[in-house]
Enzyme design. Sequence first.
Site, PDB file in Angstrom:
ATOM      1  N   HIS A   2       0.820  -1.220   0.000  1.00 14.50           N
ATOM      2  CA  HIS A   2       0.000   0.000   0.000  1.00 14.50           C
ATOM      3  C   HIS A   2       0.858   1.276   0.000  1.00 14.50           C
ATOM      4  CE1 HIS A   2      -3.039   2.948   0.940  1.00 14.50           C
ATOM      5  NE2 HIS A   2      -2.538   3.143   2.147  1.00 14.50           N
ATOM      6  N   GLU A  60       0.405   6.114  12.459  1.00 17.40           N
ATOM      7  CA  GLU A  60      -0.947   5.680  12.811  1.00 17.40           C
ATOM      8  C   GLU A  60      -1.004   4.193  13.147  1.00 17.40           C
ATOM      9  OE1 GLU A  60      -3.398   7.432  13.454  1.00 17.40           O
ATOM     10  OE2 GLU A  60      -5.148   6.118  13.379  1.00 17.40           O
ATOM     11  N   ASP A  61      -0.326   3.372  12.370  1.00 22.96           N
ATOM     12  CA  ASP A  61      -0.529   1.922  12.484  1.00 22.96           C
ATOM     13  C   ASP A  61       0.588   1.150  13.173  1.00 22.96           C
ATOM     14  OD1 ASP A  61      -2.887   2.276  11.192  1.00 22.96           O
ATOM     15  OD2 ASP A  61      -2.206   1.585   9.235  1.00 22.96           O
ATOM     16  N   ASP A 104     -23.610  13.431 -26.566  1.00 25.72           N
ATOM     17  CA  ASP A 104     -22.452  14.216 -26.176  1.00 25.72           C
ATOM     18  C   ASP A 104     -21.460  13.389 -25.358  1.00 25.72           C
ATOM     19  OD1 ASP A 104     -20.906  16.365 -25.835  1.00 25.72           O
ATOM     20  OD2 ASP A 104     -22.276  17.461 -24.514  1.00 25.72           O
TER      21      ASP A 104
HETATM   22 MN    MN Z   1      -2.938   4.544   3.834  1.00 27.56          MN
END
Ligand code: MN
Length: 724
Positions: free
Chosen positions: A52, A80-81, A263
């Site tokens: 990721h 954060e993780d 269109d």
């Molecule tokens: Mn992320």
Amino acid sequence: MESVQEHYTSMMSAIRRFAPYVDIERVDAAYHYAEEKHAAQKRKDGSPYIIHPLAVAEITAEIGLDTDAILGALLHDCIEDTDTSFDDVAKRFGQTVAELVEGVTKLTRVQYSTTEEQQMENLRKMFMAMSKDIRVILIKIADRLHNTRTMQYQTPAKQISKSMETMEIYAPLAHRLGMQKIKWELEDESLKYLKPAEYKEIMDYLDDHQAQANEFMRGVQSTITTRLSGVGIHGKIYGRIKHVYSIYRKMESQGKTINELYDLYAFRVIVDTIPDCYNVLGHVHDLFNLVPGRFKDYISTPKPNMYQSLHTTVIGKDGIPFEVQIRTWDMHQTAEYGVAAHWKYKQGVNQKGEEKSFEWIRRLLESQQDTDAEEYVHSLKVDMFDDEVFVFTPRGKVISLPRGSTPIDFAYAIHSAVGNSMVGAKIAGRIVKFDEHLKNGDIVEVLTSKTAKGPSRDWLKICKSNQARNKIKQWFKKECREDNIVHGRSSFEAELRRFNINPNVLNDADVRSAVLKKSCYDSIEDMYAAIGYGGVTAQKCVGRIKDELLKVLRPAKDKTPTGLNLKGPHTKNVSGVIVGGDIGSCMVKFSRCCTPVPGDDIVGFITKGYGVSIHRRDCVNAKGVSDPAQSDRWVNVIWANTESEPFSTTLEIDSTARQGLFIDIATILASLKLHVSEISARDLPDDRSLTLASFDVKNTEELERVCSRIRSLPGVTEVRRGRR
Ligand code: MN
């Protein structure tokens, strides 16, 4: 499933292609660091988590961001993780990278759950305001883009809620930042989950008509290419079908099926110079019939998000309309990557990257004449929200307040009733002071109480918003009558003294009624209250009644005490005191302001028509005793040494807000067999409370016993004689 190695290679090749100035060694170091930190984690599809950050870094490279931003992308989930600290990132990769990671972390932590449009606008603004460095938003958008691309591994509920967020926050942000390509992808991917049937209908149609579409596009392309090479203009022509979401929106807004929608095509001509753009426009209009009213010149007046191009719509074969966008390569870069294109240019020219303030964005915005007012309002504003702060209610509603706002402003922004009954506030579950400054993203909770005594006058100095200030003033005007009366009375009396009129004359009923007649208030209290909240000035009130007052007063002075009307209709003869002087036995009443009881040092005031009014000598209304001008109205009184009826009095008890205190006080009064007429408590700020108790006692001795027992209760800080 692609391997980590494939993602790594893919990121590196994106860097080489789109961000060749990036410091590969630093990127490598950050990659290894992040891989180690995320080693224990897996993505929803079971692949290693590091894929990721690698993919996010690849996107930031594709849009041409600098080394710090790519490092920020690689490390964006570390704080954060994992157990990674800000300081560690700062030490290894520099302060800027750490701040980028922290910025992304803050945005990740923002919790929201709302779909109101106004709320969304506030959220988008908050994102801008929270991201001091615009690269934070860019990394966050790249993060969302990769999550959107891999949404198939999420639960259906998550797919929908995340897609809504994407549609409402990230796609508009990408648009505002001019990142057209990313905006389209975010919209199309989200539509897939939000409107699966419609999405499929459009995709199926496009698949079925692929061959037709290609033929049509090739025809237009070759017509234009032939013409341009004929006149010697060097340019490239691209044809495409409009993106799914824009087709969907057209169907919705025009109420048409995709079969009825013509269109669908857009062409792009990219040339070297601005004069070439206008030349190409002329040739396109020569080759095809133009649709009137659709030409737009965003070159001379760029869009606020820096977008520049010429737009026109013309009619092709079989009457099929299509749009042509004409721009230079530079403009194209900006159109695709918006704000991000800036780093591309900058790195070519200047590798120091010292520019942080984004002054250039503001300059760019200011230099533009906005032809499209709405577009301008929705335009790019990074540092422009410096005067605003965005906070949440516990239920996720966003409240926008002026910078420097406090919990008081917040409470009044929710509702005036919330502000008026506020007794405390919490930010993220922690009790804060009323003057705490709110920060972006704070979750603020207001603690209210039905027995709150309302705003204090200090709040007017603490609050920042006009809304709160006005509502507090309103409250004082309407509900804080008692306070207004006290304030109004003191300014009224001060004004009287300026004319050498003793305020005590108002204790006289005749004087009162004369004053009221002139002042057009129903009661003296009404007049004081009006002065107290500022509805009228004391000067004006006194001016209105002054002459009347002097007229009434003069004959009063000539009267002897024997002229008292001892048969005042409202007076009850209460025995128990002996009035001094030559007045002898007469009507007496006990003032309600100080509730004297036998044993108190007392003094009598000769009223007109109501007999003698008994005050405690230390009562605020007995100050006139020492005034020589009033000596003829004050008389000495003493308690008669007789067993009399009990006297009603009131105590005010200050304490910490303790449960059960109320009961304890009531129990003491009951155990002493005292008749209680009233007992009430109210909460004060700072966890304090005030209890009022009114009851009958025989004398000060008995009263003192009550006081000392109440004083010994836990939590009680002061017991004093009060007013009823
Ligand atoms: Mn992320």
